[in-house]
Design a protein around this motif. Structure first.
Motif, PDB file in Angstrom:
ATOM      1  N   THR A  60       0.805  -1.122  -0.016  1.00  0.00           N
ATOM      2  CA  THR A  60      -0.005  -0.037   0.161  1.00  0.00           C
ATOM      3  C   THR A  60       0.845   1.162  -0.015  1.00  0.00           C
ATOM      4  N   ALA A  61       0.483   2.265  -0.858  1.00  0.00           N
ATOM      5  CA  ALA A  61       1.353   3.527  -1.065  1.00  0.00           C
ATOM      6  C   ALA A  61       0.720   4.444   0.206  1.00  0.00           C
ATOM      7  N   VAL A  62       1.843   5.074   0.657  1.00  0.00           N
ATOM      8  CA  VAL A  62       1.429   5.831   1.807  1.00  0.00           C
ATOM      9  C   VAL A  62       0.488   7.009   1.510  1.00  0.00           C
ATOM     10  N   ASN A  63       0.242   7.526   0.361  1.00  0.00           N
ATOM     11  CA  ASN A  63      -0.534   8.476  -0.004  1.00  0.00           C
ATOM     12  C   ASN A  63      -2.133   7.866   0.192  1.00  0.00           C
ATOM     13  N   ASP A  64      -2.048   6.408  -0.225  1.00  0.00           N
ATOM     14  CA  ASP A  64      -3.565   5.790  -0.199  1.00  0.00           C
ATOM     15  C   ASP A  64      -4.053   5.559   1.149  1.00  0.00           C
ATOM     16  N   LEU A  65      -2.948   5.287   2.047  1.00  0.00           N
ATOM     17  CA  LEU A  65      -3.073   4.998   3.305  1.00  0.00           C
ATOM     18  C   LEU A  65      -4.036   5.650   4.312  1.00  0.00           C
ATOM     19  N   GLY A  66      -3.685   7.180   4.342  1.00  0.00           N
ATOM     20  CA  GLY A  66      -4.573   8.094   4.866  1.00  0.00           C
ATOM     21  C   GLY A  66      -6.044   8.121   4.420  1.00  0.00           C
ATOM     22  N   HIS A  67      -6.028   7.931   3.152  1.00  0.00           N
ATOM     23  CA  HIS A  67      -7.430   7.881   2.590  1.00  0.00           C
ATOM     24  C   HIS A  67      -8.397   6.637   2.936  1.00  0.00           C
ATOM     25  N   LEU A  68      -7.816   5.422   2.964  1.00  0.00           N
ATOM     26  CA  LEU A  68      -8.481   4.294   3.400  1.00  0.00           C
ATOM     27  C   LEU A  68      -8.579   4.527   5.027  1.00  0.00           C
ATOM     28  N   LEU A  69      -7.817   4.968   5.816  1.00  0.00           N
ATOM     29  CA  LEU A  69      -8.228   5.110   7.283  1.00  0.00           C
ATOM     30  C   LEU A  69      -9.060   6.217   7.531  1.00  0.00           C
ATOM     31  N   GLY A  70      -9.458   7.112   6.553  1.00  0.00           N
ATOM     32  CA  GLY A  70     -10.429   8.253   6.756  1.00  0.00           C
ATOM     33  C   GLY A  70     -11.863   7.477   6.232  1.00  0.00           C
ATOM     34  N   ARG A  71     -11.684   6.801   5.217  1.00  0.00           N
ATOM     35  CA  ARG A  71     -12.962   6.223   4.747  1.00  0.00           C
ATOM     36  C   ARG A  71     -13.420   5.125   5.714  1.00  0.00           C
ATOM     37  N   ALA A  72     -12.393   4.414   6.525  1.00  0.00           N
ATOM     38  CA  ALA A  72     -12.981   3.521   7.577  1.00  0.00           C
ATOM     39  C   ALA A  72     -13.672   4.227   8.536  1.00  0.00           C
ATOM     40  N   GLY A  73     -13.359   5.612   8.845  1.00  0.00           N
ATOM     41  CA  GLY A  73     -14.053   6.376  10.008  1.00  0.00           C
ATOM     42  C   GLY A  73     -13.176   6.720  11.185  1.00  0.00           C
TER      43      GLY A  73
END
Length: 279
Positions: free
Chosen positions: A220-233
């Motif tokens: 997982t790319a660093v930039n994508d991880l923040g988005h995934l965490l935010g989407r998870a709540g």
């Protein structure tokens, strides 16, 4: 070279939460491992979770299980340091994909009240490292956590989530089982991990075959991880990287080490038979 691994924290504003029922108080192994080959609905089944379970079970029974665990030991220690940086106690904590308990051994009972450890490999749970914290072992897949909503004050995870097929679902489940003021601290391999090996294999195969296929697992790319965490709540996110450089004399020594880390002696996915010569 082994490159970045990621870690992140989650703080949510205080709120009411349901009390954990005492029926979780068991030491024997409870199972929440889905049937072999199953995955989350709509998820791309990149990894064979049944095979991964066999690999980890095999590794836990080897005579020297700690020989190749230096990265897990180091990352587990640093996650524990992050937990100590938080000025509060955690009555109930969970380690998702604990392996042999690389985080728990660095924590103390003054900070953690009770500690649940989950993994897909029963042999890893049976051979977990010693810790002073009261621990409870649960046989469970990271994508199918068998806990109620608002259960844990703290969830940690070390070098496990990069193997799941549905990372968004796994993060959503972690968010679901955390209390509203809970904390999530985790680490996983980042997108530039094994960059040198990946490029060497691609160049060699392109030169000899006219094209290449992937031989290193995706990260997982660093930039994508923040988005995934935010989407998870999750909110109040902290995502950073740390580079751990490990040098090897050659490619095959690196792949031998990786094969042991991947928990299966005969796993030769990275070896392109003998027709690729990478200097």
């Amino acid at each position: 070279m082994l490159r970045p691994w990621l870690r992140w924290c989650r703080w949510l504003r205080p709120g009411t939460a349901r009390v954990l029922k005492e029926n979780f108080g068991f030491r024997e192994l409870a199972s929440s491992v889905p049937p072999s080959g199953s995955t989350s609905p709509g998820a791309l089944n990149i990894f064979d979770r049944g095979l991964k379970r066999k690999q980890k079970n095999w590794a836990a029974l080897q005579p020297e299980p700690t020989r190749f665990d230096y990265l897990r030991e180091e990352v587990g220690s640093q996650i524990a340091d992050r937990v100590y940086d938080i000025a509060r106690d955690f009555p109930l904590a969970l380690d998702v994909g604990c392996g042999r308990g690389y985080i728990a051994q660095h924590l103390n009972k003054e900070t953690i009240g009770k500690f649940f450890q989950t993994d897909i490999a029963e042999n890893a749970l049976k051979n977990s490292l010693e810790t002073e914290i009261p621990t409870f072992s649960v046989l469970a897949d990271e994508e199918f956590l068998p806990f109620q909503e608002n259960t844990f004050d703290l969830v940690v995870s070390s070098l496990s989530l990069h193997w799941v097929n549905d990372l968004p679902r796994a993060l959503e489940q972690i968010h679901y089982i955390l209390k509203p003021d809970g904390v999530f601290v985790g680490a996983m391999f980042g997108g530039d991990t094994l960059y040198e090996l990946r490029c060497s294999l691609q160049l060699a195969e392109t030169e000899r075959e006219g094209g290449f296929s992937p031989h290193v697992s995706p990260f997982t790319a660093v930039n994508d991880l923040g988005h995934l965490l935010g989407r998870a709540g999750f909110n109040t996110l902290t995502v950073d990287t740390d580079e751990i450089q490990v040098n090897y004399p050659g490619m095959f020594e690196l792949m031998e080490d990786l094969q042991e880390k991947k928990k299966k002696a005969q796993n030769v996915d990275l070896i392109l038979q003998n027709k690729l010569l990478v200097s």
